[in-house]
Design a protein around this motif. Structure first.
Motif, short mmCIF file in Angstrom:
data_model
loop_
_atom_site.label_atom_id
_atom_site.label_comp_id
_atom_site.label_asym_id
_atom_site.label_seq_id
_atom_site.Cartn_x
_atom_site.Cartn_y
_atom_site.Cartn_z
N UNK A 1 0.83 -1.20 0.00
CA UNK A 1 0.00 0.00 0.00
C UNK A 1 0.86 1.25 0.00
N UNK A 2 1.92 1.23 0.79
CA UNK A 2 2.80 2.39 0.87
C UNK A 2 3.49 2.64 -0.46
N UNK A 3 3.96 1.58 -1.10
CA UNK A 3 4.62 1.75 -2.40
C UNK A 3 3.66 2.31 -3.45
N UNK A 4 2.43 1.82 -3.45
CA UNK A 4 1.45 2.32 -4.42
C UNK A 4 1.14 3.79 -4.16
N UNK A 5 0.98 4.15 -2.90
CA UNK A 5 0.69 5.54 -2.57
C UNK A 5 1.84 6.45 -2.98
N UNK A 6 3.07 6.03 -2.73
CA UNK A 6 4.22 6.85 -3.12
C UNK A 6 4.30 6.96 -4.65
N UNK A 7 4.02 5.86 -5.35
CA UNK A 7 4.03 5.92 -6.82
C UNK A 7 2.96 6.87 -7.34
#
Length: 76
Positions: free
Chosen positions: A35-41
């Motif tokens: 989730x964190x990686x998707x939000x940062x992307x």
């Protein structure tokens, strides 16, 4: 002959108070890193589009990213 005296009874032994069982701990979000990686992307994409479009499209870019992230989170 009648016996009018009350017969003494032994009291019941004191029981320790029973505690209700604690609630089960919440299950950990196994996809937290994902989730964190998707939000940062998505935020990176938002920043890149903002740099290209400028201030005129800021509200549209933020709304689109918020909608995409919200939709992605609902599926998980």
């Amino acid at each position: 002959m009648t016996h009018n005296e009350a017969t003494p009874q032994t009291p019941e032994p004191l029981r320790p108070p029973t505690r209700p069982e604690p609630p089960a701990p919440p299950t950990a979000n196994r996809n937290a890193a994902h989730d964190t990686l998707v939000l940062i992307a998505l935020l990176g994409t938002c920043a890149a589009v903002y740099l290209v479009v400028g201030e005129a499209g800021f509200a549209g870019v933020i709304s689109a990213v918020a909608g995409l992230y919200g939709t992605w989170r609902m599926r998980h």
